[in-house]
Scaffold this active site. Structure first.
Site, PDB file in Angstrom:
ATOM      1  N   ARG A 170      11.392  -6.277   5.871  1.00  0.00           N
ATOM      2  CA  ARG A 170      11.326  -4.842   5.530  1.00  0.00           C
ATOM      3  C   ARG A 170      12.306  -4.065   6.412  1.00  0.00           C
ATOM      4  O   ARG A 170      12.417  -4.298   7.614  1.00  0.00           O
ATOM      5  CB  ARG A 170       9.904  -4.317   5.772  1.00  0.00           C
ATOM      6  CG  ARG A 170       9.824  -2.819   5.573  1.00  0.00           C
ATOM      7  CD  ARG A 170       8.403  -2.311   5.495  1.00  0.00           C
ATOM      8  NE  ARG A 170       7.572  -2.666   6.632  1.00  0.00           N
ATOM      9  CZ  ARG A 170       6.266  -2.379   6.701  1.00  0.00           C
ATOM     10  NH1 ARG A 170       5.660  -1.775   5.702  1.00  0.00           N
ATOM     11  NH2 ARG A 170       5.565  -2.726   7.761  1.00  0.00           N
ATOM     12  N   ARG A 200      10.885  -1.812  11.779  1.00  0.00           N
ATOM     13  CA  ARG A 200       9.720  -1.331  12.519  1.00  0.00           C
ATOM     14  C   ARG A 200       9.426  -2.236  13.704  1.00  0.00           C
ATOM     15  O   ARG A 200       9.532  -3.456  13.602  1.00  0.00           O
ATOM     16  CB  ARG A 200       8.503  -1.302  11.572  1.00  0.00           C
ATOM     17  CG  ARG A 200       8.088   0.099  11.208  1.00  0.00           C
ATOM     18  CD  ARG A 200       7.082   0.113  10.109  1.00  0.00           C
ATOM     19  NE  ARG A 200       5.788  -0.454  10.452  1.00  0.00           N
ATOM     20  CZ  ARG A 200       4.710  -0.339   9.693  1.00  0.00           C
ATOM     21  NH1 ARG A 200       4.777   0.310   8.544  1.00  0.00           N
ATOM     22  NH2 ARG A 200       3.564  -0.869  10.046  1.00  0.00           N
ATOM     23  N   ARG A 211      -1.853  -8.510  13.334  1.00  0.00           N
ATOM     24  CA  ARG A 211      -2.314  -7.486  12.379  1.00  0.00           C
ATOM     25  C   ARG A 211      -3.075  -8.134  11.230  1.00  0.00           C
ATOM     26  O   ARG A 211      -4.104  -7.627  10.782  1.00  0.00           O
ATOM     27  CB  ARG A 211      -1.102  -6.698  11.838  1.00  0.00           C
ATOM     28  CG  ARG A 211      -0.505  -5.750  12.868  1.00  0.00           C
ATOM     29  CD  ARG A 211       0.962  -5.453  12.603  1.00  0.00           C
ATOM     30  NE  ARG A 211       1.219  -4.761  11.360  1.00  0.00           N
ATOM     31  CZ  ARG A 211       2.429  -4.706  10.780  1.00  0.00           C
ATOM     32  NH1 ARG A 211       3.470  -5.318  11.348  1.00  0.00           N
ATOM     33  NH2 ARG A 211       2.582  -4.044   9.663  1.00  0.00           N
ATOM     34  N   ARG A 230     -10.273   0.909   8.449  1.00  0.00           N
ATOM     35  CA  ARG A 230      -9.989  -0.500   8.738  1.00  0.00           C
ATOM     36  C   ARG A 230     -11.149  -1.191   9.424  1.00  0.00           C
ATOM     37  O   ARG A 230     -11.085  -2.391   9.679  1.00  0.00           O
ATOM     38  CB  ARG A 230      -8.759  -0.615   9.660  1.00  0.00           C
ATOM     39  CG  ARG A 230      -7.512  -0.232   8.949  1.00  0.00           C
ATOM     40  CD  ARG A 230      -6.301  -0.526   9.780  1.00  0.00           C
ATOM     41  NE  ARG A 230      -5.218   0.257   9.234  1.00  0.00           N
ATOM     42  CZ  ARG A 230      -4.002  -0.188   9.059  1.00  0.00           C
ATOM     43  NH1 ARG A 230      -3.671  -1.388   9.419  1.00  0.00           N
ATOM     44  NH2 ARG A 230      -3.087   0.597   8.546  1.00  0.00           N
ATOM     45  N   LYS A 289       0.840  -1.211   0.000  1.00  0.00           N
ATOM     46  CA  LYS A 289       0.000   0.000   0.000  1.00  0.00           C
ATOM     47  C   LYS A 289       0.872   1.257   0.000  1.00  0.00           C
ATOM     48  O   LYS A 289       0.675   2.174  -0.799  1.00  0.00           O
ATOM     49  CB  LYS A 289      -0.942   0.012   1.223  1.00  0.00           C
ATOM     50  CG  LYS A 289      -1.892  -1.171   1.291  1.00  0.00           C
ATOM     51  CD  LYS A 289      -2.821  -1.095   2.470  1.00  0.00           C
ATOM     52  CE  LYS A 289      -2.147  -1.196   3.832  1.00  0.00           C
ATOM     53  NZ  LYS A 289      -1.494  -2.498   4.092  1.00  0.00           N
TER      54      LYS A 289
HETATM   55  P1  AP5 Z   1       4.830  -1.637   2.047  1.00  0.00           P
HETATM   56  O1  AP5 Z   1       4.517  -0.825   0.844  1.00  0.00           O
HETATM   57  O2  AP5 Z   1       5.590  -0.999   3.160  1.00  0.00           O
HETATM   58  O3  AP5 Z   1       3.498  -2.395   2.565  1.00  0.00           O
HETATM   59  P2  AP5 Z   1       2.161  -1.861   3.261  1.00  0.00           P
HETATM   60  O4  AP5 Z   1       1.016  -2.553   2.584  1.00  0.00           O
HETATM   61  O5  AP5 Z   1       2.140  -0.376   3.283  1.00  0.00           O
HETATM   62  O6  AP5 Z   1       2.335  -2.510   4.692  1.00  0.00           O
HETATM   63  P3  AP5 Z   1       2.260  -1.915   6.186  1.00  0.00           P
HETATM   64  O7  AP5 Z   1       2.917  -2.946   7.062  1.00  0.00           O
HETATM   65  O8  AP5 Z   1       2.877  -0.547   6.249  1.00  0.00           O
HETATM   66  O9  AP5 Z   1       0.757  -1.872   6.429  1.00  0.00           O
HETATM   67  P4  AP5 Z   1       0.084  -1.879   7.841  1.00  0.00           P
HETATM   68  O10 AP5 Z   1      -1.331  -1.712   7.496  1.00  0.00           O
HETATM   69  O11 AP5 Z   1       0.445  -3.035   8.656  1.00  0.00           O
HETATM   70  O12 AP5 Z   1       0.788  -0.681   8.610  1.00  0.00           O
HETATM   71  P5  AP5 Z   1       0.396   0.820   8.874  1.00  0.00           P
HETATM   72  O13 AP5 Z   1       1.646   1.591   8.921  1.00  0.00           O
HETATM   73  O14 AP5 Z   1      -0.688   1.270   7.953  1.00  0.00           O
HETATM   74  O15 AP5 Z   1       5.647  -2.935   1.544  1.00  0.00           O
HETATM   75  C1  AP5 Z   1       6.093  -3.917   2.481  1.00  0.00           C
HETATM   76  C2  AP5 Z   1       7.469  -4.451   2.059  1.00  0.00           C
HETATM   77  O16 AP5 Z   1       7.340  -5.192   0.834  1.00  0.00           O
HETATM   78  C3  AP5 Z   1       8.518  -3.360   1.781  1.00  0.00           C
HETATM   79  O17 AP5 Z   1       9.775  -3.812   2.207  1.00  0.00           O
HETATM   80  C4  AP5 Z   1       8.496  -3.192   0.248  1.00  0.00           C
HETATM   81  O18 AP5 Z   1       9.733  -2.769  -0.240  1.00  0.00           O
HETATM   82  C5  AP5 Z   1       8.127  -4.599  -0.210  1.00  0.00           C
HETATM   83  N1  AP5 Z   1       7.281  -4.619  -1.404  1.00  0.00           N
HETATM   84  C6  AP5 Z   1       6.258  -3.758  -1.708  1.00  0.00           C
HETATM   85  N2  AP5 Z   1       5.678  -4.124  -2.876  1.00  0.00           N
HETATM   86  C7  AP5 Z   1       6.333  -5.252  -3.302  1.00  0.00           C
HETATM   87  C8  AP5 Z   1       6.187  -6.112  -4.436  1.00  0.00           C
HETATM   88  N3  AP5 Z   1       5.250  -5.888  -5.379  1.00  0.00           N
HETATM   89  N4  AP5 Z   1       7.009  -7.180  -4.534  1.00  0.00           N
HETATM   90  C9  AP5 Z   1       7.960  -7.422  -3.601  1.00  0.00           C
HETATM   91  N5  AP5 Z   1       8.173  -6.646  -2.500  1.00  0.00           N
HETATM   92  C10 AP5 Z   1       7.352  -5.561  -2.349  1.00  0.00           C
HETATM   93  O19 AP5 Z   1      -0.258   0.752  10.339  1.00  0.00           O
HETATM   94  C11 AP5 Z   1       0.535   0.467  11.465  1.00  0.00           C
HETATM   95  C12 AP5 Z   1      -0.322   0.446  12.716  1.00  0.00           C
HETATM   96  O20 AP5 Z   1      -0.932   1.760  12.946  1.00  0.00           O
HETATM   97  C13 AP5 Z   1      -1.526  -0.520  12.721  1.00  0.00           C
HETATM   98  O21 AP5 Z   1      -1.151  -1.843  13.045  1.00  0.00           O
HETATM   99  C14 AP5 Z   1      -2.403   0.146  13.829  1.00  0.00           C
HETATM  100  O22 AP5 Z   1      -1.910  -0.109  15.102  1.00  0.00           O
HETATM  101  C15 AP5 Z   1      -2.233   1.627  13.540  1.00  0.00           C
HETATM  102  N6  AP5 Z   1      -3.232   2.106  12.576  1.00  0.00           N
HETATM  103  C16 AP5 Z   1      -2.992   2.580  11.325  1.00  0.00           C
HETATM  104  N7  AP5 Z   1      -4.145   2.897  10.702  1.00  0.00           N
HETATM  105  C17 AP5 Z   1      -5.156   2.613  11.585  1.00  0.00           C
HETATM  106  C18 AP5 Z   1      -6.570   2.675  11.506  1.00  0.00           C
HETATM  107  N8  AP5 Z   1      -7.188   3.111  10.388  1.00  0.00           N
HETATM  108  N9  AP5 Z   1      -7.281   2.289  12.582  1.00  0.00           N
HETATM  109  C19 AP5 Z   1      -6.676   1.871  13.719  1.00  0.00           C
HETATM  110  N10 AP5 Z   1      -5.334   1.743  13.845  1.00  0.00           N
HETATM  111  C20 AP5 Z   1      -4.576   2.111  12.787  1.00  0.00           C
END
Ligand code: AP5
Length: 206
Positions: free
Chosen positions: A125, A154, A165, A91, A16
């Protein structure tokens, strides 16, 4: 000017954040990640950061109200006037309804990957502690040799937190596909970053 609101959905590690950065450059609208907003609050030792640090590290979800208030403040800013790309919001059904009462989403892109791929990508990552660039030790992009020493991981990219998660994603976020019904576009996230971006571009007819 027509406002364009694009939501990126997908399991943890589906890309994402990676794809939102590409879309932002193409569409010239900001990328808004609620996870990044929380992490910035933690890094700056703001009161909000102290409240949510433990929740993020354990892989739990922050409360709907707190999350929506933070988002609402961000999307009310001037740079969001022409639209924005949401990464990680909503979410839960409550979060989707709160947003709908405020403004409507135009399109929902779901990046589909398996739980096994998610685990593999997230445990490998790494982030450049100086530039913030994201790399991967297992997939792509690989970090250049000269910055290897300053890579950080992270706190919630541990197998235990990732499992939690993913469970939350399947239980609370996937039901939203039905809520958004005809706005949903599914993309195979298990392709190269460039191919995923190409599929999104064609789906949005950029
Ligand atoms: P990356 O692009 O970083 O993946 P992502 O989908 O953004 O994954 P996240 O782990 O950041 O999502 P998340 O939802 O867990 O975390 P968030 O920060 O939103 O890619 C991942 C890896 O793969 C990278 O190394 C990249 O290089 C590689 N990659 C990418 N594309 C690739 C491909 N095509 N092929 C191969 N490799 C690839 O949330 C964190 C926390 O915040 C949550 O757990 C929660 O506690 C809180 N939070 C956030 N939003 C909310 C909400 N709306 N409600 C409540 N709590 C929330």
């Amino acid at each position: 000017m027509t406002k364009r609101i694009i939501c990126l959905f997908g399991p943890q590690g589906s890309g994402k954040g990676t794809q939102a950065k590409i879309l932002t450059a193409q569409l010239h609208i900001p990328h808004i990640s609620t996870g990044d907003l929380f992490r910035a609050a933690i890094a700056s030792r703001a009161e909000l950061g102290k409240q949510v640090e433990g929740i993020l590290n354990k892989g739990e979800l922050v409360s709907d109200e707190l999350t929506f208030n933070l988002l609402k403040e961000r999307i009310s800013q001037n740079d969001c006037k022409a639209g924005f790309i949401l990464d990680g919001y909503p979410r839960t059904l409550t979060q989707a309804q709160l947003l709908d009462d405020f403004m409507n989403v135009d399109v929902v892109i779901v990046l589909e990957i398996s739980d096994a791929e998610s685990l593999k990508r997230l445990t490998n990552r790494r982030q450049d502690s100086i530039t913030g660039a994201i790399y991967n030790l297992y997939t792509v992009p690989k970090p250049p040799k000269e910055i290897e020493r300053r890579l950080i991981q992270r706190a919630d990219d541990t197998a235990e937190a990732i499992e939690k998660r993913l469970k939350k994603y399947h239980q609370q976020t996937e039901p939203l596909f039905l809520y958004y019904k005809n706005k949903v576009i599914r993309v195979n996230g298990e392709q190269s970053i460039e191919r995923v971006a190409g599929d999104i571009e064609r789906a949005l007819v950029l």
